[in-house]
Design a protein around this motif. Structure first.
Motif, mmCIF file in Angstrom:
data_model
loop_
_atom_site.group_PDB
_atom_site.id
_atom_site.type_symbol
_atom_site.label_atom_id
_atom_site.label_comp_id
_atom_site.label_asym_id
_atom_site.label_seq_id
_atom_site.Cartn_x
_atom_site.Cartn_y
_atom_site.Cartn_z
ATOM 1 N N SER A 28 0.829 -1.222 0.000
ATOM 2 C CA SER A 28 0.000 0.000 0.000
ATOM 3 C C SER A 28 0.856 1.262 0.000
ATOM 4 O O SER A 28 0.782 2.076 0.915
ATOM 5 C CB SER A 28 -0.944 -0.028 1.198
ATOM 6 N N VAL A 29 1.631 1.425 -1.076
ATOM 7 C CA VAL A 29 2.510 2.592 -1.236
ATOM 8 C C VAL A 29 1.682 3.754 -1.759
ATOM 9 O O VAL A 29 1.210 3.721 -2.888
ATOM 10 C CB VAL A 29 3.646 2.269 -2.231
ATOM 11 N N SER A 30 1.521 4.773 -0.950
ATOM 12 C CA SER A 30 0.585 5.841 -1.328
ATOM 13 C C SER A 30 1.182 6.862 -2.287
ATOM 14 O O SER A 30 0.455 7.566 -2.967
ATOM 15 C CB SER A 30 0.088 6.551 -0.066
ATOM 16 N N ASP A 89 -1.095 3.215 4.948
ATOM 17 C CA ASP A 89 -0.231 3.350 3.776
ATOM 18 C C ASP A 89 1.226 3.275 4.233
ATOM 19 O O ASP A 89 1.540 3.450 5.414
ATOM 20 C CB ASP A 89 -0.495 4.657 3.019
ATOM 21 N N VAL A 90 2.108 2.997 3.262
ATOM 22 C CA VAL A 90 3.532 2.860 3.584
ATOM 23 C C VAL A 90 4.378 3.656 2.590
ATOM 24 O O VAL A 90 3.903 4.066 1.537
ATOM 25 C CB VAL A 90 3.992 1.379 3.554
ATOM 26 N N GLN A 91 5.655 3.840 2.954
ATOM 27 C CA GLN A 91 6.643 4.478 2.078
ATOM 28 C C GLN A 91 6.976 3.536 0.917
ATOM 29 O O GLN A 91 6.829 2.317 1.047
ATOM 30 C CB GLN A 91 7.929 4.734 2.867
ATOM 31 N N PRO A 92 7.491 4.080 -0.199
ATOM 32 C CA PRO A 92 7.986 3.200 -1.270
ATOM 33 C C PRO A 92 9.089 2.285 -0.717
ATOM 34 O O PRO A 92 9.768 2.645 0.246
ATOM 35 C CB PRO A 92 8.577 4.173 -2.296
ATOM 36 N N ALA A 93 9.237 1.119 -1.316
ATOM 37 C CA ALA A 93 10.239 0.159 -0.825
ATOM 38 C C ALA A 93 11.593 0.345 -1.505
ATOM 39 O O ALA A 93 12.589 -0.183 -1.044
ATOM 40 C CB ALA A 93 9.744 -1.264 -1.039
ATOM 41 N N GLU A 153 -2.995 8.115 3.606
ATOM 42 C CA GLU A 153 -2.177 9.151 2.946
ATOM 43 C C GLU A 153 -1.145 9.790 3.878
ATOM 44 O O GLU A 153 -0.675 10.884 3.610
ATOM 45 C CB GLU A 153 -3.092 10.240 2.378
ATOM 46 N N GLU A 154 -0.804 9.080 4.964
ATOM 47 C CA GLU A 154 0.136 9.702 5.906
ATOM 48 C C GLU A 154 1.504 9.906 5.275
ATOM 49 O O GLU A 154 2.144 10.946 5.479
ATOM 50 C CB GLU A 154 0.260 8.840 7.166
ATOM 51 N N SER A 399 7.661 14.207 12.190
ATOM 52 C CA SER A 399 6.424 14.989 12.105
ATOM 53 C C SER A 399 5.261 14.023 11.974
ATOM 54 O O SER A 399 5.345 13.052 11.234
ATOM 55 C CB SER A 399 6.451 15.869 10.855
ATOM 56 N N ILE A 400 4.182 14.275 12.711
ATOM 57 C CA ILE A 400 2.938 13.532 12.488
ATOM 58 C C ILE A 400 1.864 14.609 12.352
ATOM 59 O O ILE A 400 1.306 15.088 13.331
ATOM 60 C CB ILE A 400 2.624 12.570 13.660
ATOM 61 N N PRO A 401 1.610 14.999 11.090
ATOM 62 C CA PRO A 401 0.761 16.195 10.878
ATOM 63 C C PRO A 401 -0.579 16.108 11.595
ATOM 64 O O PRO A 401 -1.113 17.105 12.070
ATOM 65 C CB PRO A 401 0.576 16.226 9.355
#
Lengths: 458, 458
Positions: A28-30, A89-93, A153-154, A399-401
């Protein structure tokens, strides 16, 4: 918490891990549109789990971007209401070749669960869901009312979350918020976060000639955009790590000796050993802990222009680009900082190139909560008890908006209960999460949700 | 030359273009190993053509890298011997999406032949072969003795050519060398090159943390290698285009007023218009013509590190790399300059990163010949006659390492007869070559080979 809940959690460890693996297997790469369906699939995983647990009003809510999942259990009118936030969601790998196992095929090695999202944030989201399950399956109810909002979408800045929070004040009304998207200062060292940095970003592209040029025929006639970019960036930050853009530090908090002392007491990572760097390089006049916790940063996240392949290609590149982000501290306004940087770059780019600045639309202010708040103190007690060690109090460079949004929109305290570790390789190859932290963390959360029932959140 | 030859050339224009297209269709990119077989195929094309023309000793010679093609016609013991050099390898075609037609599917549009290698150097190599064909098919002989050496590694620095030249002095013995791998200052403006720049290159990689890091958690602890690279590069070149590395300009020729005047009289490209740049940026104290022709350059050919994809990725990259090359002038030793730059980078890289410098093994000294030499004057006369315009005398910012080798190893004059134009997009997308220059150039060469028979080359 009751013995029943304790026993349920103990006997369901294997099942929990197996189910978490399902969650982690979804890429789940956003940030890239290619994974849109996978992001939705991860949302559906959360939705289905909440339904199964027995939450009400469970729904995938459209946001204009990747959807978010909402669900609630509000069966106890006398208890306070917690708003639990996380992201699926996750960061790209990438770069994939640096992973020792497949990023979306979870694998346990040496007590760690390796997978993209294992720590950030699927693993930690799952822990809350497992606790809710345990209470509902054993006691048929939760100790406090719980509203759950898990977004997709974090990792791309939560663009659509803020409008959703704004438009759904009644739905999301709660006494406090609970977020598990952070970590401890050391593996096994319970840590209470009482502050986060803000965030802003830009991308700058310098364009010289409209096409790549032969460096022999044109060298001396045109400005090299890659060199121009180097010159521009070097003018923005000194080798002593001071940001040189005028106004960058205006109005930020003064760090008093007491806070500096507390920060420097927090155990730190042995960066030279763990990262292989020759030395640490904090801002002149500050320690590493002070800089990472409480001083703003300005980082190049990516730089590119010209030939990157094998061998030599003797060109003057047409363009060069840098992706830039800042981490901000209390007193800095993200939009103002973005303007400062954009204006600086437009004004100070070397002559001979065209300057294009793309502003990252998403940003966040820094956040700080009173570490003496009873919800914070109670969380620290639960942590100390499960991990068998005194909890340390720190601020975080990340940061955690959403935390700032909860603070600004709802005015409710936000409890940051994070179970990650410095070895988790967040946003990098070989992300992992200690299986022990997963199991102990579930205990902490089961305990904490129970304790919250008797804490005055106001 | 005879009417027979003239007529043959005029009536074979279509055939020549068709056969050149075959040559251009072979993607003989020498820099990437994936095209090894294609490079060989282009060599075979040259070999087969030379055989068909009637050359002797035609052979593909192994060199350790891509092979070179040799052939000779030495049937006239009283005439001088010319050594014709060219290359059949080409630059990579990337970025492919910027080409208006396929790089290896030649296409004529608006009087220009578009293809990678059309100008550099397959098109110009082909012109000589067509002239040899015309003489042999009509007169059964060439006006001078000719030895041909066409290599497949020019675009990657001709690493194996120098040893070959060294080991084959007798085979290659000639009175002068002839090279067509350059261009004219303007389309239709006959140009005699009497100087070339030298070349040296390096690649520098700065490594900070051994993996990409979360910019929030680690910002302030570690040096950002992309920023460190910017700071390092910015210290090496001023915004006034002066190279700041000590010793870089030591011992280079003083440009006297007369030579400056001649350079500034040469017509120049309207860079602002043709390249879309806001302004030209020559070295302070020099004009664009002076800098491109006779002042050394230091260029970033490529820069990269960290995230380059869509969206934001908040990392501190593990590494950042710059590919660097210099163009050198008489008085600069390529190895010394490479050492200066390597030592500077190792010494001056910001603290907190590891520095790795990879030296490009190939280099060349600058070259300069007396423009009054009869072989040069005769070439200029052939150019003026075919193009109907006085020939201008200039020096070039580009490097042709073999020229320096002929000078140094054999002590023979090198005639640079180039037919390219500034609009050819060498080393860039949409490389092309004017069909007129192809046809007129063939006339010039047919004339010149004939004239050389009566020039004393010594």
């Amino acid at each position: 918490m009751s013995e029943q809940v304790k026993t349920y959690l103990k006997t369901h460890r294997e099942q929990n891990l197996a189910r978490l693996n399902e969650f982690l297997s979804i890429p789940s790469v956003s940030t890239t549109s290619a994974h849109k369906d996978d992001v939705l699939k991860a949302g559906e995983f959360v939705r289905d789990y909440l339904n199964e647990i027995g939450f009400d009003k469970v729904e995938i809510k459209e946001t204009g971007g990747h959807p978010l999942v909402y669900g609630e259990w509000i069966g106890n009118p006398d208890a306070p209401t917690a708003l639990f936030y996380g992201h699926y969601d996750v960061q790209p790998a990438e770069p994939l070749e640096l992973w020792d196992s497949e990023p979306f095929e979870p694998e346990i090695r040496n007590g760690r669960l390796y997978a993209r999202g294992a720590s950030d944030d699927k693993g930690q989201v799952f822990m809350h869901l497992a606790v809710f399950e345990a209470y509902m399956k054993t006691e048929g109810k939760l100790p406090v009312n719980v509203k759950v909002i898990i977004e997709g979408e974090e990792e791309i800045g939560s663009a659509n979350l803020y409008p959703f929070l704004k438009d759904n004040r009644d739905l999301l009304k709660a006494d406090f918020a609970l977020v598990s998207d952070s970590g401890m200062v050391e593996t096994g060292q319970p840590t209470m976060l009482y502050g986060l940095k803000g965030f802003t970003g830009l991308e700058v592209t310098l364009t010289g000639p409209k096409r790549d040029l032969h460096s022999g025929l044109y060298g001396g006639a045109v400005k090299n955009p890659a060199m121009a970019l180097a010159q521009l960036l070097a003018g923005m930050k000194g080798e002593n790590e001071k940001v040189l853009v005028p106004g960058f530090y205006d109005g930020i908090e003064h760090l008093d000796e007491e806070e500096r002392r507390l920060m420097n007491e927090a155990p730190g990572e042995d960066y030279k050993r763990s990262l292989g760097i020759p030395e640490t390089t904090p801002e002149e006049g500050f320690t590493v802990n002070e800089h990472t916790m409480a001083r703003p940063t300005f980082e190049v996240n990516g730089i590119f222009g010209g030939y990157q392949g094998e061998g030599t290609k003797t060109i003057i590149p047409s363009t060069a680009t840098a992706k830039l982000t800042c981490r901000l501290v209390p007193g800095q306004d993200p939009d103002e900082i973005q303007n400062l940087l954009a204006d600086y770059m437009k004004k100070h780019a070397p002559k001979g190139v065209h300057v294009n600045v793309k502003r990252e639309p998403l940003s966040a202010r820094a956040y700080k909560v009173d570490p003496k708040h009873p919800l914070i103190q109670s969380a620290a007690a639960c942590l100390s008890s499960a991990f068998g060690k005194d909890t340390v109090f720190v601020r975080l460079g990340g940061s955690i908006p959403v935390v700032e949004s909860f603070d600004q929109l709802y005015g409710i305290p936000v409890v940051l209960l994070g179970f990650g570790t410095p070895e988790d390789n967040l946003h990098a190859p070989n992300e992992s999460f200690p299986v022990d932290h997963f199991n102990l963390g579930i205990e902490v959360l089961a305990d904490y949700y129970n304790e919250c029932a008797s804490v005055d959140p106001s």
